[in-house]
Design a protein around this motif. Structure first.
Motif, PDB file in Angstrom:
ATOM      1  N   UNK A   1      -0.815  -2.037  -7.471  1.00  0.00           N
ATOM      2  CA  UNK A   1      -1.053  -1.277  -6.231  1.00  0.00           C
ATOM      3  C   UNK A   1      -0.747  -2.175  -5.035  1.00  0.00           C
ATOM      4  N   UNK A   2       0.002  -1.673  -4.060  1.00  0.00           N
ATOM      5  CA  UNK A   2       0.400  -2.503  -2.922  1.00  0.00           C
ATOM      6  C   UNK A   2      -0.697  -2.558  -1.863  1.00  0.00           C
ATOM      7  N   UNK A   3      -0.430  -3.243  -0.774  1.00  0.00           N
ATOM      8  CA  UNK A   3      -1.443  -3.482   0.254  1.00  0.00           C
ATOM      9  C   UNK A   3      -1.871  -2.212   0.980  1.00  0.00           C
ATOM     10  N   UNK A   4      -1.046  -1.191   0.929  1.00  0.00           N
ATOM     11  CA  UNK A   4      -1.416   0.079   1.564  1.00  0.00           C
ATOM     12  C   UNK A   4      -2.339   0.900   0.682  1.00  0.00           C
ATOM     13  N   UNK A   5      -2.327   0.585  -0.637  1.00  0.00           N
ATOM     14  CA  UNK A   5      -3.109   1.363  -1.587  1.00  0.00           C
ATOM     15  C   UNK A   5      -2.252   2.298  -2.411  1.00  0.00           C
ATOM     16  N   UNK A   6      -0.911   2.132  -2.338  1.00  0.00           N
ATOM     17  CA  UNK A   6       0.025   2.991  -3.057  1.00  0.00           C
ATOM     18  C   UNK A   6       0.538   2.306  -4.327  1.00  0.00           C
TER      19      UNK A   6
END
Length: 455
Positions: free
Chosen positions: A130-135
């Protein structure tokens, strides 16, 4: 015939040679308090000549009579750490938040689920992607191939994670993120899903008339849908530590009002007390080994220069703050309406320093004031010439505040255009153009009148 002779010529030119010491001095001056603290810690570890002493805190809760201290003291005699630490307003650290890692938060929820170890392991792997945006931008097939497990396992793991908090986590894109949040709220309106999938740009531009026509509904209903969408979180990771945020702000100084006067109290607890180890001083006098003496002398020289540079940094910041306080006393007394236009050049000229020195002295530095912890740089603002009888310039900050107030008080069915705001400011003897109003409005991240309109 070509003259191939050589001529000896003397020329005079000015050249600035930046020594290592000058570079270090400049580097230390422009460091934030937090950066300086980390730098000094590193130097103490690497230089055996440097000794550091941290206050043991015996007098942490001892009340200080500041009036007595002020009588015969200079800025560098204050030790702010001795003031009552139980009072939140004088804490040396202004903690923004204690943020938990998003991935840690998700993993904790997975541990508590009634799932077998294999599924939990797959969930942990997905969470790591999961990336830093939450995606989740990694494809399901790719994860399946990497783990060598059936695709159905991956899809189930993603479904499990999407059921966790925060809502919208592990979505593949913005549209899915918003849909997940609606479903978790128990809202499954096909019109809402349609708008999310095909008309988010129209919501952003306030074009509810177009949405209404597409869905065969009235404008007010379309706007209600837009209002619901605007309550959703496009970035599920918000509020969690992702590695991008700064954990806390360390003020370089405190500005305290005692009786009718303001005093600058430098944050001496920012750094440990640096001294030179006496053992190495004696070693230079007694040691016969020239190489050892040369090594110690080099380290001693660096240690002394570091101590001196830190004192110079402190002195420069103090002098700049002293001049700011002199100019902006009304701001500290009465608030932003009284913030005067003030430039780097103005401070530099009055202190007989270069503008670049002032710029470095205020870079990323904070002060604790009766207005809270503020960035020193925020006190510097240009001015707009006023037509009023005082003839004084008005700060841009104050103009922005007035623009914001006008917009907050406007009739939302007929929001003020930039030109109307400019006209209202003109009535207050503040003459700025429509374009300048638009510029300031955009800097405050306020939408245009077209996008603010309510149906």
């Amino acid at each position: 015939m070509v003259n191939m002779g050589f001529n000896l010529m003397l020329t005079q030119e000015q050249k600035l040679v930046m020594t290592q010491r000058m570079k270090l001095s400049i580097k230390l001056l422009q460091m934030s308090a937090y950066e300086l603290e980390k730098y000094v810690d590193k130097e103490v570890q690497e230089n055996p000549v440097l000794d550091s002493k941290v206050d043991d805190g015996e007098n942490v809760n001892k009340e200080i009579d500041y009036k007595e201290l002020i009588k015969d003291s200079t800025y560098n005699k204050y030790d702010y750490g001795e003031y009552d630490k139980n009072k939140e307003e004088v804490s040396p650290f202004n903690f923004i938040s204690e943020k938990k890692s998003l991935k840690e938060y998700l993993q904790e929820q997975i541990i508590d689920l009634n799932e077998n170890k294999n599924m939990k392991a797959v969930c942990f792997y997905v969470i790591e992607n999961i990336d830093r945006r939450g995606y989740l931008e990694v494809k399901d097939d790719d994860i399946s191939n990497e783990l060598k497990v059936p695709l159905s396992y991956i899809k189930k793991a993603i479904t499990i994670i999407q059921s966790l908090e925060p809502d919208g986590i592990c979505a593949r894109n913005l549209e899915e993120c918003l849909r997940i949040q609606l479903i978790k709220r128990g809202i499954e309106d096909k019109n809402l899903f349609y708008i999310i999938d095909s008309s988010l740009n129209l919501v952003a531009e306030n074009k509810y008339n177009v949405i209404a026509k597409e869905l065969g509904i009235n404008i007010k209903k379309a706007q209600e849908y837009g209002d619901i969408i605007k309550t959703l979180q496009p970035k599920p990771s918000r509020g969690f530590y992702t590695g991008e945020e700064v954990n806390y702000i360390v003020p370089d100084a405190y500005i305290r009002k005692i009786d009718k006067d303001y005093y600058i109290i430098m944050n001496d607890n920012l750094l440990p007390k640096l001294t030179v180890n006496k053992m190495y001083k004696e070693l230079i006098l007694k040691e016969d080994d020239k190489e050892a003496v040369s090594y110690v002398k080099e380290k001693l020289d660096k240690a002394l220069f570091l101590i001196k540079s830190i004192q110079n940094r402190k002195s420069t910041v103090y002098r700049v703050l002293e001049k700011i306080l002199e100019i902006q006393k009304d701001y500290f007394d009465y608030g932003i309406e009284y913030l005067k236009p003030m430039t780097l050049k103005e401070i530099a000229d009055s202190l007989e320093m270069h503008e670049s020195t002032i710029s470095r002295a205020i870079r990323d530095k904070y002060i604790y004031t009766n207005k809270g912890t503020i960035l020193i740089k925020s006190l510097f603002t240009t001015g707009i010439t006023s037509n009023n009888v005082t003839g004084q310039d008005i700060s841009v900050q104050l103009i922005k505040k007035k623009i914001k107030e006008y917009i907050e008080d406007e009739d939302k069915k007929k929001p003020l255009s930039d030109q109307k705001i400019a006209d209202k400011l003109k009535d207050k003897d503040i003459k700025i153009s429509r374009r300048t109003v638009a510029k300031y409005r955009e800097e405050m991240k306020i939408q245009s009148s077209k996008c603010r309109k309510r149906f």
